[in-house]
Design a protein around this motif. Sequence first.
Motif, short mmCIF file in Angstrom:
data_model
loop_
_atom_site.label_atom_id
_atom_site.label_comp_id
_atom_site.label_asym_id
_atom_site.label_seq_id
_atom_site.Cartn_x
_atom_site.Cartn_y
_atom_site.Cartn_z
N SER A 71 0.83 7.45 -6.45
CA SER A 71 -0.16 8.52 -6.43
C SER A 71 0.23 9.71 -6.32
O SER A 71 -0.07 10.88 -7.08
CB SER A 71 -1.51 8.14 -5.48
OG SER A 71 -1.16 8.10 -4.24
N VAL A 72 1.49 10.05 -5.42
CA VAL A 72 2.03 11.27 -5.00
C VAL A 72 2.84 11.78 -6.42
O VAL A 72 2.73 12.77 -6.70
CB VAL A 72 2.59 11.32 -3.74
CG1 VAL A 72 3.39 12.63 -3.42
CG2 VAL A 72 1.61 11.03 -2.67
N GLN A 102 0.95 4.57 -2.50
CA GLN A 102 0.60 5.75 -2.01
C GLN A 102 1.67 6.77 -2.76
O GLN A 102 1.39 7.85 -3.33
CB GLN A 102 0.70 6.14 -0.43
CG GLN A 102 0.56 7.21 -0.01
CD GLN A 102 0.15 7.33 1.44
OE1 GLN A 102 1.02 6.71 2.13
NE2 GLN A 102 -0.61 8.10 2.13
N ARG A 103 2.95 6.29 -2.87
CA ARG A 103 4.13 7.06 -3.39
C ARG A 103 3.97 7.49 -4.92
O ARG A 103 4.15 8.47 -5.54
CB ARG A 103 5.25 6.21 -3.15
CG ARG A 103 5.99 6.45 -1.98
CD ARG A 103 7.52 6.22 -1.71
NE ARG A 103 7.77 4.88 -2.10
CZ ARG A 103 7.40 3.69 -1.35
NH1 ARG A 103 7.32 4.04 0.10
NH2 ARG A 103 8.07 2.51 -1.70
N ARG A 121 0.84 -1.22 0.10
CA ARG A 121 0.17 0.24 -0.10
C ARG A 121 0.69 1.25 -0.05
O ARG A 121 0.49 2.35 -0.73
CB ARG A 121 -0.94 0.05 1.17
CG ARG A 121 -2.14 -1.03 1.10
CD ARG A 121 -3.15 -0.67 2.26
NE ARG A 121 -4.11 -1.70 2.18
CZ ARG A 121 -4.31 -2.86 2.59
NH1 ARG A 121 -2.90 -3.46 2.97
NH2 ARG A 121 -5.18 -3.75 2.45
N ASP A 122 1.87 1.25 0.74
CA ASP A 122 2.90 2.54 0.73
C ASP A 122 3.31 2.76 -0.64
O ASP A 122 3.71 3.99 -0.88
CB ASP A 122 4.03 2.17 1.77
CG ASP A 122 4.73 1.08 1.71
OD1 ASP A 122 4.09 -0.10 0.93
OD2 ASP A 122 5.89 0.91 1.98
#
Length: 89
Positions: free
Chosen positions: A52-53, A49-50, A45-46
């Motif tokens: 998507s950023v 998240q990276r 998941r991390d």
Amino acid sequence: MENAAAEANDAELAVARADGGQFLPDPVLCITGTMEDPGSILYGRDHLQRISVAGEAENLGVVQLPPDTRCVPITGGVMVYLPGQQVTP
């Protein structure tokens, strides 16, 4: 000090492999199901998240696994235990 950390990581990998685990290096995304019906995210998941950023996949690997698979994060990646395999606590 770096040598000690590397030796500890090697020992951890050896124990996990002895229990039937398979090491997958990061960055990796472990999911159940299929690409059409991905089920759940077991690990990574991390990384998502990276992405998507930052908007970059950074050579992210995607691994589709059967339901009831266990994933245990360790240094540098994840140990994957397929259904029916032992996991030492």
